[in-house]
Design a protein around this motif. Structure first.
Motif, PDB file in Angstrom:
ATOM      1  N   ASN A   1       0.795  -1.277   0.026  1.00 23.05           N
ATOM      2  CA  ASN A   1       0.126   0.050   0.000  1.00 23.05           C
ATOM      3  C   ASN A   1       0.740   1.250  -0.117  1.00 23.05           C
ATOM      4  O   ASN A   1       2.126   1.132   0.073  1.00 23.05           O
ATOM      5  CB  ASN A   1      -0.953   0.020   1.183  1.00 23.05           C
ATOM      6  CG  ASN A   1      -0.393  -0.014   2.536  1.00 23.05           C
ATOM      7  OD1 ASN A   1       0.927   0.113   2.755  1.00 23.05           O
ATOM      8  ND2 ASN A   1      -1.094   0.199   3.477  1.00 23.05           N
ATOM      9  N   THR A   2       0.185   2.517   0.101  1.00 22.09           N
ATOM     10  CA  THR A   2       0.968   3.629  -0.166  1.00 22.09           C
ATOM     11  C   THR A   2       1.615   4.000   1.212  1.00 22.09           C
ATOM     12  O   THR A   2       2.601   4.910   1.076  1.00 22.09           O
ATOM     13  CB  THR A   2       0.174   4.823  -0.797  1.00 22.09           C
ATOM     14  OG1 THR A   2      -1.058   5.045  -0.016  1.00 22.09           O
ATOM     15  CG2 THR A   2      -0.271   4.554  -2.250  1.00 22.09           C
ATOM     16  N   SER A   3       1.271   3.523   2.170  1.00 27.74           N
ATOM     17  CA  SER A   3       1.747   3.674   3.491  1.00 27.74           C
ATOM     18  C   SER A   3       3.033   3.143   3.579  1.00 27.74           C
ATOM     19  O   SER A   3       4.015   3.940   3.956  1.00 27.74           O
ATOM     20  CB  SER A   3       0.901   3.391   4.652  1.00 27.74           C
ATOM     21  OG  SER A   3       1.222   3.389   5.826  1.00 27.74           O
ATOM     22  N   LYS A   4       3.286   1.878   3.296  1.00 25.83           N
ATOM     23  CA  LYS A   4       4.493   1.355   3.142  1.00 25.83           C
ATOM     24  C   LYS A   4       5.488   1.745   2.184  1.00 25.83           C
ATOM     25  O   LYS A   4       6.659   2.106   2.351  1.00 25.83           O
ATOM     26  CB  LYS A   4       4.366  -0.267   2.654  1.00 25.83           C
ATOM     27  CG  LYS A   4       3.498  -1.141   3.712  1.00 25.83           C
ATOM     28  CD  LYS A   4       3.628  -2.398   3.045  1.00 25.83           C
ATOM     29  CE  LYS A   4       2.688  -3.437   4.106  1.00 25.83           C
ATOM     30  NZ  LYS A   4       2.428  -4.771   3.361  1.00 25.83           N
ATOM     31  N   ALA A   5       4.816   2.143   0.737  1.00 29.04           N
ATOM     32  CA  ALA A   5       5.603   2.666  -0.225  1.00 29.04           C
ATOM     33  C   ALA A   5       6.114   4.021  -0.100  1.00 29.04           C
ATOM     34  O   ALA A   5       7.482   4.169  -0.283  1.00 29.04           O
ATOM     35  CB  ALA A   5       4.906   2.578  -1.330  1.00 29.04           C
ATOM     36  N   PHE A   6       5.427   4.969   0.503  1.00 26.58           N
ATOM     37  CA  PHE A   6       5.775   6.362   0.556  1.00 26.58           C
ATOM     38  C   PHE A   6       6.051   6.967   2.220  1.00 26.58           C
ATOM     39  O   PHE A   6       6.936   7.750   2.215  1.00 26.58           O
ATOM     40  CB  PHE A   6       4.752   7.386  -0.191  1.00 26.58           C
ATOM     41  CG  PHE A   6       4.612   6.871  -1.491  1.00 26.58           C
ATOM     42  CD1 PHE A   6       5.573   7.343  -2.519  1.00 26.58           C
ATOM     43  CD2 PHE A   6       3.763   5.961  -2.014  1.00 26.58           C
ATOM     44  CE1 PHE A   6       5.656   7.106  -3.639  1.00 26.58           C
ATOM     45  CE2 PHE A   6       3.700   5.771  -3.418  1.00 26.58           C
ATOM     46  CZ  PHE A   6       4.498   6.137  -4.205  1.00 26.58           C
ATOM     47  N   LEU A   7       5.302   6.558   3.102  1.00 27.89           N
ATOM     48  CA  LEU A   7       5.459   7.151   4.405  1.00 27.89           C
ATOM     49  C   LEU A   7       6.519   6.514   5.036  1.00 27.89           C
ATOM     50  O   LEU A   7       7.167   7.115   5.938  1.00 27.89           O
ATOM     51  CB  LEU A   7       4.220   6.973   5.135  1.00 27.89           C
ATOM     52  CG  LEU A   7       3.028   7.620   5.067  1.00 27.89           C
ATOM     53  CD1 LEU A   7       1.878   7.733   6.060  1.00 27.89           C
ATOM     54  CD2 LEU A   7       3.422   9.438   5.046  1.00 27.89           C
ATOM     55  N   ARG A   8       6.687   5.131   5.140  1.00 21.24           N
ATOM     56  CA  ARG A   8       8.055   4.332   5.805  1.00 21.24           C
ATOM     57  C   ARG A   8       9.161   5.152   5.586  1.00 21.24           C
ATOM     58  O   ARG A   8      10.177   5.044   6.222  1.00 21.24           O
ATOM     59  CB  ARG A   8       7.772   2.851   5.675  1.00 21.24           C
ATOM     60  CG  ARG A   8       6.682   2.353   6.362  1.00 21.24           C
ATOM     61  CD  ARG A   8       6.516   0.885   6.423  1.00 21.24           C
ATOM     62  NE  ARG A   8       5.259   0.267   7.136  1.00 21.24           N
ATOM     63  CZ  ARG A   8       5.011  -1.001   7.301  1.00 21.24           C
ATOM     64  NH1 ARG A   8       5.962  -1.752   6.862  1.00 21.24           N
ATOM     65  NH2 ARG A   8       3.772  -1.481   7.701  1.00 21.24           N
ATOM     66  N   SER A   9       9.302   5.128   4.302  1.00 17.20           N
ATOM     67  CA  SER A   9      10.652   5.732   3.888  1.00 17.20           C
ATOM     68  C   SER A   9      10.948   7.109   4.229  1.00 17.20           C
ATOM     69  O   SER A   9      12.166   7.644   4.208  1.00 17.20           O
ATOM     70  CB  SER A   9      10.884   5.732   2.474  1.00 17.20           C
ATOM     71  OG  SER A   9       9.923   6.528   1.801  1.00 17.20           O
TER      72      SER A   9
END
Length: 556
Positions: free
Chosen positions: A214-222
């Motif tokens: 999901n976009t949370s893993k893709a963009f927030l975690r980084s």
């Protein structure tokens, strides 16, 4: 990253992004990449730590679940013979990318060229959108040792945040359905995402090694270690704050309800970016006095900007599900209707991250034409090796497949309108499905296409029996009424804050997504699409956010 800490001392930012969904997560990443930018990301839902978000088949337990879904419903629709539908919208970090079908489809080049024509902005043409798709993409075919076709580099990116993979399963019944498509004149394709998606193949999915991506893993975690990015989750935005003393009203921030703190105002020195989705964004604009004056006056809301297009132009894809009983071949119905079968499925996922638990909601995809009058693919199929009466119901106790077909370019238009000034009350959502003769004709013709495919020699070996809708329905009127009886959304609402030229009185945002007549405010989500894309809408929304991030940072 400040994660849901007290608002005290954290009330002024350069940028405020409302909605940590598909667009909002990417925007928060891009805007906070410069440590000089103070960025606040606000999400009404909680963290994406529910295990069913991450197991691909878990969408079954996330949709219509108050933990992860707003649980909207549509208004009863005449085109659906008075029925109301569930209308899932993600309410967690990652938004709809945390509960959707994980299917990576961009649409057709003509979609974006049409946007460029509608807006007068060449940046929306396909050739100028393709780099924005590729910028955040991490496509498996470009992995080391992957597909050697050098042309992939012209259409796909590698090393970006947004992982695209092949599905980790195959089904003989689907392989043979694909062969039947070829026998019916539909070509095989190896890539739906090069601008012309006509053909049949398996969907590519947003997964990584058998887990939802999901976009949370893709963009927030980084971005988690960035001190300049603040996240407020479980925080409900009540309304936008505007200053009206100047020549042009300006959005200066947001009023939110924080856990344990009550109402708090956060201010933005540069911009507020509304990324609450095609339902949430028009609702919040209307609650804030930005929308059709008549509607706002009806609910006692002071008019800040009379924008009649806010909440209009709602478009969505309506699917019509055909179920065929089959013989002599395995389907998920036969695998999952026993304790032993369920145990095997669970063990396969546990050991290899493959099998039915790694399945997206749909496996086989095809784009084709409902009739010869179309010069492009105008219908899309989601084909599954299973069947059930309705979403959330048990699988049938007989082997079967489902071939769901949707009209890619519906002419029906709907609305999203607040019911009151209460920000906690769900808006009235009226997609007005099948409200035009064109849409009813495509619905009838598409069911005939399904029958034509099922009648091809390779699929006939399974003695297919049309269980639903049933061969007794034959005429245009019968099939159109039937579509109203059994049609369901595939959750692609767009268009409710659409972009357009300055002279377009119904356009809500300009071609750079700035809200007309309000300084310091943009909308960046699927609502800005003037027309719906010819395919699934999640990845096009990411492309929009990628493009918008550059404009925001440049002040354009």
């Amino acid at each position: 990253m400040s994660d849901n800490k007290s608002a005290q001392g954290h009330q002024e930012f350069d940028y405020i992004v409302i909605g940590a969904g598909t667009a909002g997560c990417l925007l928060a990443n891009r805007l906070s990449a410069d440590p000089a930018n103070r960025v606040l990301l606000i999400e009404a839902g909680g963290r994406d730590n529910y295990h069913w978000i991450h197991i691909p088949v878990g969408y079954l337990y996330c949709i219509d679940n108050p933990r992860t879904d707003w649980r909207f419903r549509t208004e009863p629709a005449p085109g659906l013979n008075g029925r109301s539908l569930i209308y899932p919208r993600g309410k967690t970090l990652g938004g709809c990318s945390s509960i959707n079908g994980m299917l990576y489809i961009r649409g057709q080049a003509r979609d974006y060229n049409q946007w460029a024509s509608i807006t007068g902005e060449d940046a929306w043409a396909w050739d100028n959108c393709l780099p924005d798709f590729m910028r955040h993409e991490d496509h498996y075919r470009l992995d080391e040792g992957g597909d050697a076709d050098p042309d992939h580099h012209n259409y796909h990116g590698h090393g970006g945040e947004w992982r695209v993979e092949h599905q980790r399963l195959k089904w003989k019944v689907l392989e043979d359905f694909a062969t039947a498509c070829v026998e019916a004149g539909i070509p095989r394709t190896r890539d739906f995402n090069r601008g012309d998606n006509e053909g049949v193949d398996y969907f590519e999915v947003n997964q990584r090694a058998g887990w939802r991506w999901n976009t949370s893993k893709a963009f927030l975690r980084s971005a988690e270690k960035r001190l300049n990015l603040t996240l407020w989750h479980s925080t409900h935005v009540m309304r936008l704050e505007t200053e009206t003393s100047g020549a042009v009203p300006r959005c200066t921030g947001v009023r939110v309800e924080r856990p344990g703190e009550g109402e708090v105002i956060a201010r933005a020195t540069r911009e507020v970016i509304l990324s609450a989705g095609a339902i949430g964004s028009p609702q919040l604009l209307q609650l804030s006095g930005i929308g059709p004056a008549g509607l706002l006056n009806e609910h006692g809301i002071k008019v800040v900007a009379d924008l009649p297009g806010v909440g209009e132009n709602l478009q969505d894809h309506l699917q019509i599900r055909s179920v065929y009983k089959v013989k002599g071949v395995t389907t998920l119905n036969t695998m999952a209707n026993s304790l032993i079968g369920k145990a095997r499925i669970g063990l396969e996922y546990l050991l290899t991250r493959s099998g039915p638990m790694s399945m997206a909601p749909s496996q086989l995809c095809l784009f084709t034409r409902s009739s010869e009058e179309y010069k492009h693919a105008n219908i899309e199929y989601h084909v599954q090796p299973l069947s059930l009466d309705a979403f959330g119901q048990p699988l049938h106790d007989f082997p079967a497949i489902t071939a769901s077909v949707c009209n890619l370019n519906p002419t029906s238009r709907g609305t999203v309108r607040i019911r009151s000034k209460d920000p906690k009350q769900a808006p009235a959502i009226a997609p007005n499905y099948l409200s035009t003769p064109e849409d009813r004709k495509v619905a009838a013709d598409s069911l005939r296409v399904t029958r034509r495919i099922a009648g091809q020699p390779t699929f006939m070996q399974y003695q297919p029996e049309e269980f639903k809708p049933g061969l007794q329905y034959q005429t245009d009127d019968e099939l159109a009424k039937l579509a109203g009886d059994i049609g369901t959304t595939i959750f692609h609402p767009v268009g409710t804050t659409r972009m357009g030229r300055p002279e377009d009185g119904m356009a809500v945002v300009d071609p750079h997504l700035r809200v007309r007549g309000i300084a310091g405010l943009r909308v960046v989500d699927a609502g800005v699409m003037p027309t719906i894309t010819s395919g699934n809408t999640n990845s096009p929304t990411l492309m929009i956010a990628e493009k918008a991030a550059r404009w925001i940072l440049a002040g354009d």
